[in-house]
Design an enzyme around this catalytic site. Sequence first.
Site, mmCIF file in Angstrom:
data_model
loop_
_atom_site.group_PDB
_atom_site.id
_atom_site.type_symbol
_atom_site.label_atom_id
_atom_site.label_comp_id
_atom_site.label_asym_id
_atom_site.label_seq_id
_atom_site.Cartn_x
_atom_site.Cartn_y
_atom_site.Cartn_z
ATOM 1 C CG ASP A 99 -1.968 -1.080 1.205
ATOM 2 O OD1 ASP A 99 -1.735 -2.126 0.566
ATOM 3 O OD2 ASP A 99 -3.022 -0.895 1.848
ATOM 4 C CE LYS A 163 -5.107 2.016 2.862
ATOM 5 N NZ LYS A 163 -3.954 1.329 3.489
ATOM 6 C CE LYS A 195 -6.719 -1.335 2.770
ATOM 7 N NZ LYS A 195 -5.365 -1.882 3.018
#
Length: 245
Positions: A99, A163, A195
């Site tokens: 991430d 995300k 996400k």
Amino acid sequence: MCDLAFRCKRVLRLVDNTLLKEGATAAAVENLCRASCTSLGQVAAVCVFPEFVPLARTRLQASGVKVATVVNFPHANLSASELVDEVRSAREKGADEVDMVFPWRALLAGDSARGLSLVQAARDACGDRLLLKVIIESGELREPQLIGLASELSIQGGADFLKTSTGKTAVHATPEAARVMLTCIRDSGQAIGFKASGGIQTLADAEKYLSLVVDLIGESGAAPARFRLGASSLVKNLLDATTST
């Protein structure tokens, strides 16, 4: 009760069970791994600091739960070469997913080229093995136009997922930001994942984002390969919900 259990199971399998607190310990990571395989099923992934990836990999190797870690986190201030070093290190440690924080401050200052180049550098370093989730920090970008631009640049750079947040800023995931990001994903025509992360604690919180995904992407977007929920307390709260009624 059966309906509640079904709903909780549906959400549980989408969770990236997360421990990214300062002072995190090996014992806490072991507890996180144990808590990620439950009587309701197991989560999609655990997300831990890079130094704990080998431990999580060992504890979860027989489960099928993915191991994720963070790069350029949380301040998004690394150079391209430093970012690539972090991604390569994560890969060598055994991570399945990274991430990465998008350089949102540069975008606020009018520099879109930096964001695109860093995502491309991370994509190249990930190769075919690592899933790349790009954290655009939507709560700091705030404006729909900037959230959309960060999303488009991340997709162009090769992100596998978009995300919302690191969870380290005042504003985390919001349905408004999610809608912008999901619209960019839909309009790209690519199978990019989404996400939502930060402030998601309850079944009701999670289902808000699940509904948005289904509405904008369709049911195919609601599987773990396309949709995740980053959270640190959601798993426990889902289990509590099924045992308290």
